[in-house]
Each structure stands twice: as C-alpha cells, then as structure tokens.
Design an enzyme around this catalytic site. Sequence first.
Site, mmCIF file in Angstrom:
data_model
loop_
_atom_site.group_PDB
_atom_site.id
_atom_site.type_symbol
_atom_site.label_atom_id
_atom_site.label_comp_id
_atom_site.label_asym_id
_atom_site.label_seq_id
_atom_site.Cartn_x
_atom_site.Cartn_y
_atom_site.Cartn_z
ATOM 1 N N HIS A 152 46.606 22.451 49.794
ATOM 2 C CA HIS A 152 47.031 21.690 48.614
ATOM 3 C C HIS A 152 48.361 20.961 48.821
ATOM 4 O O HIS A 152 48.753 20.159 47.973
ATOM 5 C CB HIS A 152 47.147 22.602 47.386
ATOM 6 C CG HIS A 152 45.840 23.171 46.930
ATOM 7 N ND1 HIS A 152 44.757 22.386 46.620
ATOM 8 C CD2 HIS A 152 45.432 24.457 46.743
ATOM 9 C CE1 HIS A 152 43.737 23.161 46.260
ATOM 10 N NE2 HIS A 152 44.121 24.424 46.328
ATOM 11 N N ASP A 178 37.257 25.698 51.438
ATOM 12 C CA ASP A 178 37.867 26.424 50.322
ATOM 13 C C ASP A 178 37.182 25.956 49.028
ATOM 14 O O ASP A 178 36.694 24.824 48.945
ATOM 15 C CB ASP A 178 39.365 26.116 50.276
ATOM 16 C CG ASP A 178 40.125 26.939 49.240
ATOM 17 O OD1 ASP A 178 40.724 27.956 49.631
ATOM 18 O OD2 ASP A 178 40.111 26.552 48.048
ATOM 19 N N HIS A 185 38.518 25.101 46.309
ATOM 20 C CA HIS A 185 39.252 24.013 45.654
ATOM 21 C C HIS A 185 39.371 22.800 46.581
ATOM 22 O O HIS A 185 39.499 22.949 47.792
ATOM 23 C CB HIS A 185 40.652 24.491 45.256
ATOM 24 C CG HIS A 185 40.631 25.697 44.358
ATOM 25 N ND1 HIS A 185 40.705 26.988 44.842
ATOM 26 C CD2 HIS A 185 40.519 25.793 43.012
ATOM 27 C CE1 HIS A 185 40.650 27.831 43.829
ATOM 28 N NE2 HIS A 185 40.535 27.141 42.703
ATOM 29 N N ASP A 231 37.367 31.744 48.411
ATOM 30 C CA ASP A 231 37.283 31.775 46.950
ATOM 31 C C ASP A 231 36.004 31.130 46.413
ATOM 32 O O ASP A 231 35.829 30.993 45.200
ATOM 33 C CB ASP A 231 38.536 31.164 46.285
ATOM 34 C CG ASP A 231 39.071 29.941 47.006
ATOM 35 O OD1 ASP A 231 38.405 29.454 47.942
ATOM 36 O OD2 ASP A 231 40.152 29.462 46.617
#
Length: 345
Positions: free
Chosen positions: A166, A200, A202, A289
């Site tokens: 991120h 991931d 996200h 995740d």
Amino acid sequence: MKIFHSEVHRAHYPPFEIFDGGKRVPYLENPDRMDRITAALKKTDWADFVEPSDFGLEPIHAVHDREYIAFLASCWTEWLASDPEVAASPETHAFLPATFALRRKPPVPATLLGRAGFYMMDLSACIVEATYNAALASANCALSAAQRISDSSTNAFALCRPPGHHAGKDYAGGYCFINNAAVAANWLSAKGKVAVLDIDYHAGNGTQDIFYERDDALTISIHGDPNYEYPHYIGFADEAGAGAGLGYHKNFPLSMGTADLAYLSILNEALDMIRGFTPDYLVLSTGMDTFDGDPLGKFKITRAGFGEIGKRINSMKLPTVIVMEGGYANAELGENVVSLLENFK
Ligand SMILES: [Zn+2]
C-alpha cells in the site's frame, strides 16, 4: 528454500489503530503474525532462515521520494520533541495526523503534522519509535531475496514485516511504509524483465502507483473490488497504466465471497498475461487475507486453495521472490503460508 527474515520488526508494534467510525482497536498487523509463520515454517524440513543483508538507502530511494523517507526516519523524534505529553508516555501513543492533504498538488507543508497528512493516506500506518528501522529491515529482506533469485535462479521467501504494497512513491498507508515488493522488483529490473503479481486481498495501490508509467515491469493485482473494499479509490478494472506504461498494469477487482474456483479461473487469466510478457523474474506480493475467515477480508479461499494458487504460479517456472504482505487470521496464518510456499521449495 531461503527465508529472509529479521527480528527488527518486533518493536514496531503500535498500541492501537483507528478503524472506520473512529473505533480505536488493537493493531492487527502485529508481531504475532510473524511468530505464527516462523513456527509453521520451522516444522518443515526445507525452510532455511537467513538474516537479510543491508543494501543501504539507494535501492529504496530508487522507488520512493527522498523527502518522504526522511520524514519516516525523523517524525517520531520530532513528535516527542514537540509534545511533552507524548514524551512522558510514548508507549501509549502512535504518531498519526488528524488532517490529510487535499486532492490537488499542495506544497509539502513545513509543520510536522502537515507533513504527516501529506505523507500518509489513512490512519492505519501508525508510527512508533521502532517503525523506521523495522521498515528498512523489511525492505532488506525483499532485496536479499531478490539478490538470491538473481544469483541462483531459484525462489526465495521474503518474510517481510511491516508489509509494503500500500506504500506509494511518497506515502504510507494500510500498515505499509516502504514498498518491499516494488523495491525488490525495481532492483531486479536492472537485471531483466520483471512481473509483479499481487494476490493480497486488498488492491496493491502503492505498487500500481510506482510502476504505472513504466513498460519494463508488468504489474497485476487480484483483489476485493474497491467499490466495497479498502483502499476504495484505486484498483478498478479500467486502470491499465499510463504513458509508456499503458497496457502494463492490470487490476482484477472481484466480488465479495469469491471462493477457490472463481479465484483460480481469474488467476489463470493473470498467469496468461504474465507468460505473454515473458519476464525473467516474478515478484509475488503474497497476502493471506483472502482466506475464508480473515478479519479484514471477504473472500473464501481455503488452505487447499492456497496450495493450488502456489502450484499454478510456480508452473510458470520463473525465479520468484515471494514477498509477505497481509493476512490477519493469525491462528491459521502459518499453515496457510506453508500451503502456498511449499510449491516453491
Ligand atoms: Zn491486505
């Protein structure tokens, strides 16, 4: 398989983070995550733990703004010096701003909290005394793994904490400060063509930003649709790169509840794109995740699913740096990582 890991991460443990609604909750991106993964790996007969080498700041400055990295290095001590209340009990605090930069191009503010709002995109990249050194050690794990795969044409695991995908060129966010995968991919790009696949849950917004105008690296992210999921403003299907980089980025935003079968069919599309790009190296941003039961995710990937994901990715037979990103179902995290990773040993 070489596992590059540093214990320097352990002291980076902010006492809280801020969730939606202003809720103050324990920091989910915690050292226990690494303990679970190392414990599971130590039960195998193929995990060879190695300390990372120190590559200095040059490969980090190659993808991140210098002033941003300098901000990460000094903000904690500047904050203590500016606020006697914090200095009296630093262990109960985390450095966060309350105001963020507007969507125009403002100058970098001179004040500490002004710079914080300029260099952070949310309230989850909490900074404490140990954060900067933990972020450097994490980047060195990714760089050491990159060096390993370029030296020996094998695979290596960078057990990074804090995670990185991120973090953009000049901002922290989503538990991430230095973009480990991007630093490794950029370092490898001096030696050959690199593809970055982000699995991931996200969207890998930071990696997308960093490589968005480049045609020497293909970046692909498979993730929860930003129409319902963090990071909300980036990761949409129509974002395909810009300038020379047009056509060298791909997002696969998926719906809530995506399970193994649907995920694997999208993964095949991503792998076909990577084969078409004919890279020399693969950097795999690996978040767990997507797991069914992760507190921060809404997909339903199973442990067997992780095994199949790893198998299909490794079927490309590319020297691969597996970079640890998210994954917050701590009780299951170690075995899930092993299920994916054992395909690459
Ligand atoms: Zn994630």
